[in-house]
Design a protein around this motif. Structure first.
Motif, PDB file in Angstrom:
ATOM      1  N   ILE A  90       7.013 -51.160  64.219  1.00 48.91           N
ATOM      2  CA  ILE A  90       6.517 -50.503  63.004  1.00 48.91           C
ATOM      3  C   ILE A  90       5.567 -51.422  62.250  1.00 48.91           C
ATOM      4  O   ILE A  90       4.493 -51.001  61.794  1.00 48.91           O
ATOM      5  CB  ILE A  90       7.694 -50.079  62.098  1.00 48.91           C
ATOM      6  CG1 ILE A  90       8.555 -49.042  62.821  1.00 48.91           C
ATOM      7  CG2 ILE A  90       7.190 -49.507  60.778  1.00 48.91           C
ATOM      8  CD1 ILE A  90       9.824 -48.673  62.089  1.00 48.91           C
ATOM      9  N   HIS A 125       1.554 -50.750  61.379  1.00 50.58           N
ATOM     10  CA  HIS A 125       0.947 -50.857  60.040  1.00 50.58           C
ATOM     11  C   HIS A 125      -0.261 -51.792  60.087  1.00 50.58           C
ATOM     12  O   HIS A 125      -1.322 -51.487  59.542  1.00 50.58           O
ATOM     13  CB  HIS A 125       1.969 -51.406  59.036  1.00 50.58           C
ATOM     14  CG  HIS A 125       2.918 -50.386  58.500  1.00 50.58           C
ATOM     15  ND1 HIS A 125       2.505 -49.279  57.802  1.00 50.58           N
ATOM     16  CD2 HIS A 125       4.275 -50.317  58.550  1.00 50.58           C
ATOM     17  CE1 HIS A 125       3.559 -48.570  57.432  1.00 50.58           C
ATOM     18  NE2 HIS A 125       4.643 -49.174  57.881  1.00 50.58           N
ATOM     19  N   CYS A 154       9.216 -53.899  56.483  1.00 53.42           N
ATOM     20  CA  CYS A 154       9.684 -53.114  57.640  1.00 53.42           C
ATOM     21  C   CYS A 154      10.595 -53.950  58.527  1.00 53.42           C
ATOM     22  O   CYS A 154      10.539 -53.859  59.755  1.00 53.42           O
ATOM     23  CB  CYS A 154       8.516 -52.530  58.423  1.00 53.42           C
ATOM     24  SG  CYS A 154       7.127 -53.628  58.708  1.00 53.42           S
ATOM     25  N   GLU A 166       9.705 -49.433  54.220  1.00 55.73           N
ATOM     26  CA  GLU A 166      10.074 -48.453  55.235  1.00 55.73           C
ATOM     27  C   GLU A 166      11.427 -47.845  54.884  1.00 55.73           C
ATOM     28  O   GLU A 166      12.344 -48.551  54.460  1.00 55.73           O
ATOM     29  CB  GLU A 166      10.160 -49.115  56.615  1.00 55.73           C
ATOM     30  CG  GLU A 166       8.829 -49.226  57.339  1.00 55.73           C
ATOM     31  CD  GLU A 166       8.273 -47.884  57.783  1.00 55.73           C
ATOM     32  OE1 GLU A 166       9.069 -46.943  57.981  1.00 55.73           O
ATOM     33  OE2 GLU A 166       7.042 -47.777  57.931  1.00 55.73           O
ATOM     34  N   LYS A 167      11.537 -46.541  55.077  1.00 58.55           N
ATOM     35  CA  LYS A 167      12.814 -45.879  54.789  1.00 58.55           C
ATOM     36  C   LYS A 167      13.855 -46.309  55.815  1.00 58.55           C
ATOM     37  O   LYS A 167      13.511 -46.686  56.934  1.00 58.55           O
ATOM     38  CB  LYS A 167      12.634 -44.359  54.754  1.00 58.55           C
ATOM     39  CG  LYS A 167      12.054 -43.750  56.042  1.00 58.55           C
ATOM     40  CD  LYS A 167      13.092 -43.565  57.119  1.00 58.55           C
ATOM     41  CE  LYS A 167      12.479 -43.154  58.431  1.00 58.55           C
ATOM     42  NZ  LYS A 167      13.412 -43.300  59.560  1.00 58.55           N
ATOM     43  N   THR A 186       8.537 -45.871  48.887  1.00 54.14           N
ATOM     44  CA  THR A 186       9.135 -45.714  50.212  1.00 54.14           C
ATOM     45  C   THR A 186       8.253 -44.827  51.087  1.00 54.14           C
ATOM     46  O   THR A 186       7.428 -44.062  50.584  1.00 54.14           O
ATOM     47  CB  THR A 186      10.543 -45.097  50.126  1.00 54.14           C
ATOM     48  OG1 THR A 186      10.483 -43.882  49.370  1.00 54.14           O
ATOM     49  CG2 THR A 186      11.512 -46.060  49.473  1.00 54.14           C
ATOM     50  N   THR A 187       8.470 -44.924  52.410  1.00 53.49           N
ATOM     51  CA  THR A 187       7.552 -44.298  53.359  1.00 53.49           C
ATOM     52  C   THR A 187       8.003 -42.906  53.820  1.00 53.49           C
ATOM     53  O   THR A 187       8.119 -42.653  55.015  1.00 53.49           O
ATOM     54  CB  THR A 187       7.372 -45.198  54.596  1.00 53.49           C
ATOM     55  OG1 THR A 187       8.677 -45.469  55.144  1.00 53.49           O
ATOM     56  CG2 THR A 187       6.697 -46.493  54.256  1.00 53.49           C
TER      57      THR A 187
END
Length: 261
Positions: free
Chosen positions: A23, A27, A68, A91-92, A114-115
Motif C-alpha cells: 500500500i 501511494h 500505512c 489507511e483504514k 482516513t482513506t
C-alpha cells in the motif's frame, strides 16, 4: 491543480510515508506521477536512498504524511507525527480497538484523515443522490474476496489482515462497506453482529454478518468475507418503488421500478 503541483515541486515539498508495504509503495508511485517527492519512514532502514528514520523528518519540507503501517501501530506513530502540525492521511481502519482518550485529544486539530475513498466512486456519489431523502430503505451490502490470493508471494497467515495483534480481521480490513452504509443511510441506531465459521484457520474472523438499523428507519445487511472462492462486491437497495444495484467489479449502477424487479 497543475500550478499548485509546480509550486510544490519548486519548494521541494516531501510526502513522508510510514510503512513500505504494497500500500505504501502504491501511494508513492501515484504521488511520484503527480510530481511529488516521497520518502519512506521506517524503524529499521536499509541502504535504500528513499528510506529515513522518523527523527530525520524535515519539518520545513514536510507537505503531509501517509500512515500505512499495521493498524496496531497507528496511535504510536500518530502521536509523533502530530507534533509537526501537518495533515496526516491514515489507511483504514484508524485503530484496531477503541481509543476514545486519544481521539478526544486530537478532535479539534483537524489534521487526521482516513482513506475511505470508496465514497468518491462516481457511481456511489450518483447512488447517494438517487436515494437522497428516502427513508426505510433495505440494503444488502456484500464484499467477498479471497485473502490467500491478495499477495501471491506472501503466506496469508503472516499478513496483517490475518493477525489480531496487528489489527486484522474481516470487520477491520474490509471496513469500507461499513463506511458506505453510514455514508448512504446515515447514523446508526442499533447494531447486531454475527461471526461465522473461520475457514482460513486464523486468529481473527474471516467472515462476518453485520446488521445496522439507521435513525432514518433504513436497514443495512452487510456481509464481509475474505475466505470466499467467489469474488463479488456490490450494494443492492430496495425502496417502496425501486431497486438499485451498484457493482464494483463490473463497474455499473442500475435501478429498476418495482413492477420490473
Amino acid at each position: 491543480m497543475l500550478m499548485k503541483l509546480k509550486k510544490l515541486k519548486e519548494k521541494h515539498k516531501i510526502v513522508y510515508i510510514i510503512g513500505k508495504g504494497s500500500i505504501g509503495k502504491r501511494h508513492s508511485k501515484i504521488l511520484n506521477k503527480l510530481g511529488l517527492q516521497t520518502l519512506f519512514v521506517r524503524r529499521n532502514i536499509s541502504n535504500s536512498s528513499d528510506e529515513i528514520k522518523i527523527s530525520e523528518i524535515n519539518k520545513k519540507k514536510l507537505f503531509f504524511s501517509i500512515v500505512c503501517n499495521p493498524t496496531s501501530l497507528h496511535v504510536e506513530i500518530l502521536k509523533k507525527l502530530l507534533k509537526f502540525n501537518k495533515p496526516i492521511l491514515v489507511e483504514k481502519p484508524l485503530f484496531n480497538k477503541p481509543n476514545l482518550k486519544f481521539l478526544s485529544s486530537v478532535r479539534n486539530k483537524k489534521l487526521i484523515f482516513t482513506t475511505y475513498q470508496m465514497r468518491f466512486d462516481p457511481r456511489i456519489e450518483k447512488l447517494k443522490k438517487l436515494i437522497a431523502n428516502k427513508k426505510k430503505l433495505i440494503s444488502f451490502i456484500s464484499w467477498q474476496t479471497y485473502l490467500p490470493k491478495w499477495h501471491v508471494n506472501e503466506n496469508y497467515k503472516n499478513s496483517y489482515a490475518s493477525q489480531k495483534r496487528l489489527g486484522g480481521g474481516a470487520i477491520l480490513t474490509m471496513s469500507h462497506e461499513i463506511d458506505l452504509a453510514i455514508y448512504l443511510f446515515g447514523k446508526i441506531q442499533s447494531i447486531k453482529i454475527i461471526k461465522l465459521k473461520n475457514d482460513l484457520k486464523i486468529d481473527v474472523e474471516d467472515k462476518i454478518i453485520i446488521y445496522f438499523k439507521h435513525y432514518n428507519g433504513s436497514i443495512s445487511n452487510i456481509y464481509l468475507n475474505f475466505a470466499s472462492p467467489i469474488i463479488k462486491r456490490n450494494i443492492r437497495i430496495f425502496s417502496k418503488d425501486k431497486y438499485y444495484e451498484w457493482d464494483f467489479f463490473n463497474k455499473f449502477l442500475n435501478f429498476k421500478y418495482k413492477d420490473k424487479y
